[in-house]
Structure formats: structure tokens, C-alpha cells
Design an enzyme around this catalytic site. Sequence first.
Site, PDB file in Angstrom:
ATOM      1  N   GLY A 117       4.098   5.241  -6.120  1.00  0.00           N
ATOM      2  CA  GLY A 117       3.663   4.845  -4.592  1.00  0.00           C
ATOM      3  C   GLY A 117       3.692   3.435  -4.453  1.00  0.00           C
ATOM      4  N   ASP A 125      -9.676   4.306  -7.615  1.00  0.00           N
ATOM      5  CA  ASP A 125      -8.944   4.865  -8.656  1.00  0.00           C
ATOM      6  C   ASP A 125      -9.863   5.578  -9.946  1.00  0.00           C
ATOM      7  OD1 ASP A 125      -6.561   4.792  -7.599  1.00  0.00           O
ATOM      8  OD2 ASP A 125      -5.809   2.944  -8.430  1.00  0.00           O
TER       9      ASP A 125
END
Length: 409
Positions: free
Chosen positions: A70, A292
Site C-alpha cells: 500500500g 499499526d
Amino acid sequence: MKLHLIGPSGNIVKSSIQITGSKSESNRSLLLQALYPNISIRNRSNSDDAEVMQKGLAIEKGEVDIHHAGTAMRFLTGYFASQEGKNIVLTGSKRMKERPVKILVDALGSLGADIEYLEKEGYPPIGIQGKKLTAGKVSLPADISSQYISSLLLIAPSLENGLEMELIGKITSVPYIKMTLGLLNQIGVQTSFEGNTIKVSPMKQVDPIELVVESDWSSASYFYSIVALSKVGSEIQLGSYKNDSLQGDRVLAGIYTDFGVETTFTVDSIVLKKVRNHRLKSFTCDLANAPDIAQTIAVTCLGLGMGCELTGLHTLKIKETDRLEAMKAELSKFGAKVEVTDRALLLQPSFDLISEVAVDTYNDHRMAMAFAPLALKTSFVVNDAEVVSKSYPDFWKDLKKLGFQAREL
């Protein structure tokens, strides 16, 4: 590849691990190096994503397939749009074609970029005809993936008039924006970030400079979890890290004190030590600036029998998988009671873990690595365990150094 995981004997761990360079820093540095060849890079990440980024930057025309990466999709969109004469089709995996790029494409379009959607409106694959971008102002929503913002900031000094960016609304993942600006400052670019306005001055060339990539704090999170789930006295040394890190996930050092883990900074490493057992029944944290590490923290809480309420997680819906729904599904396999919204995860305290379940990883490296420390509490299987190569190819090998058994089925 399926791996059957069993934790180290006695739940005591003591070892030293050298972690690869930060994927986030590496990909930013690689793009800056493509714009300014006088830049050299040391300790670059050996992850799949960094390899894909480097190969993509070298392509002059034709198709660039970034697979599941990504970051590469967002960064290369900005890069190729600003490279006059380059004609590129940017594509990726099936999941990548479900991850939106419209906000970034619209922002680049307002600067004069020539980008078209080749399949579904708002999503990859996209066709890019590189042009000289002369407009110097852009605005976009602030509560989006910071990678959209960083994509624009990274190409900003190479633009004729630099860039003034207005962020509309509450800003998400500020540390990642500051990481990008910090790297620009290191190569001599003048920037400012006041309120919701960011300014980047133009710079035609840079003096020769070496960018040293710090080891990845996101990868360190799994070792924080291991120490938290192990017995008092466990200790792991991780290199190479610094106290003044550009990475937002450095907040781990503070967060994991609540789980009994003490962090000591040395000249070029950190030492994690389990100094006491945790004292909380439930843990609450807003992770808008470090989403994350949410998966790692949730698994840590499960392993410690704690509840947790993790908020600020709206960007996890558009990652390698919908990480919130994936976490709900996989935590539940161990007997956990979990609720998720579009921006939060709520885990109820749970003490009896179901063993020998199979954790699905959804083509998401963080699903595999976040659950691995739970082997200190119960044995289980990780499906498609090779997904760790996206960010940390040596993960399973390093786990074995700590005494974990990872038997291929």
C-alpha cells in the site's frame, strides 16, 4: 506455509535481535533518492515492500505491479505523476484494487496531474501520464491515511513552486507526517508545519548525503509483546534504535510500561526487560497516531487476561485487510469476547484461552506477527505464515533465537 507455534520453555526469554531498517523510512528515503541521486541509503529495510518500491522507481514505462504494498501504491502515484514523460500503469493485488486512492488522485489532479482509473472509479489500477506539475497549493481531508499526505510531501521539493498543503479537519497519524518532514529536513529542504498548513520549499538539487534508516519500531512491537507475556526477568536487546526516533510507533516504550516492560536506551539499541507483572484489569489507549501497533496491543491484553479499549483506528479498515474485522474474528477463536466499530476495538477480560486454533492472516503481515507472542500462553497454528516477508522476512528465524518452536506443517 503453516506454522505450529509453541513458546519457549519456562516462559523466560533472553536474547539479542538485530531488526531490519524501518519500512516506512526506507520507502520515503528511496523516493527521495530517485528524485535526488546524490542521496545514499544505509540500513535499508529488506522487506518485500522496500524491494517492490525500489523496483517500481526504476521503471520508465509500462506496468508497475506493487502486489500488496500500500505504501508503494500511494508513494509511486505521486512520484510518477510528477515525472514528465513517464507513462505508467500502476496496479497491484486483488486486495490492492479494493483500497481507495481517490483522495490522492484528486489532490494530484488539482496540481495538474494526468491520472485515469482503468477499472473501478476511485481505485487501482490507474494510468499515469507524468507531467510537470506547476500548481503550488493543494487541500485534502486530514483524517485520512497519512500516506496520501506523505506522497505529496515527498515530491513537493522537486516541484517548481514547492507546495503549500491545507489539511481540512482533525489530522490523523501526525508522527508519520513529521517523519516525512524530518527526512526532507535532513536533505536540506525547508519546511513548516503550523496548525493545519504545511509548506515545503522547492529544491532543485541536494548535496551528497547518506540517510541512515533506523530499525523498525513496528517490528519491535512484537518483542515488546513477547517480553510482556513472559516471566519477570525476561530481557531482549534490539538494535538499532535511537531515543530521538522519527517513527510514531516509538510510543511503545511508554505504552508497555503498563504491561510491566521497562525500556532502556543504549548508544544504538534498546533493552526490553520484564520488571513486574501488570496491575491493570483493562487498558485504554487512543492509537490515532500509531494505529499499526493496535493488533499487537490487543493480543498482549488477551494473553495477560486483560480487557482493552483501543480507539483512533479508522485507518485500519483500508489496510492489507479490514484489520478490525480480522482481529475480531481471530481473537474470538481463542475464546475472547470482542466488539469492533469503524474506529475502535473493545476486548473483554478473558483467562481461559482455547488452544490449537488456526489463525488466518488475510495476506496481512501484522496479523501473523501480532499473534505470534501468544504462543507463550497457548500453542496454535499460523496459516500463510510467509506473509511476514512484507515487512520482516527474518521474523520466524528471530523467534527461534528466543526459544520459540515454529514447526512447519
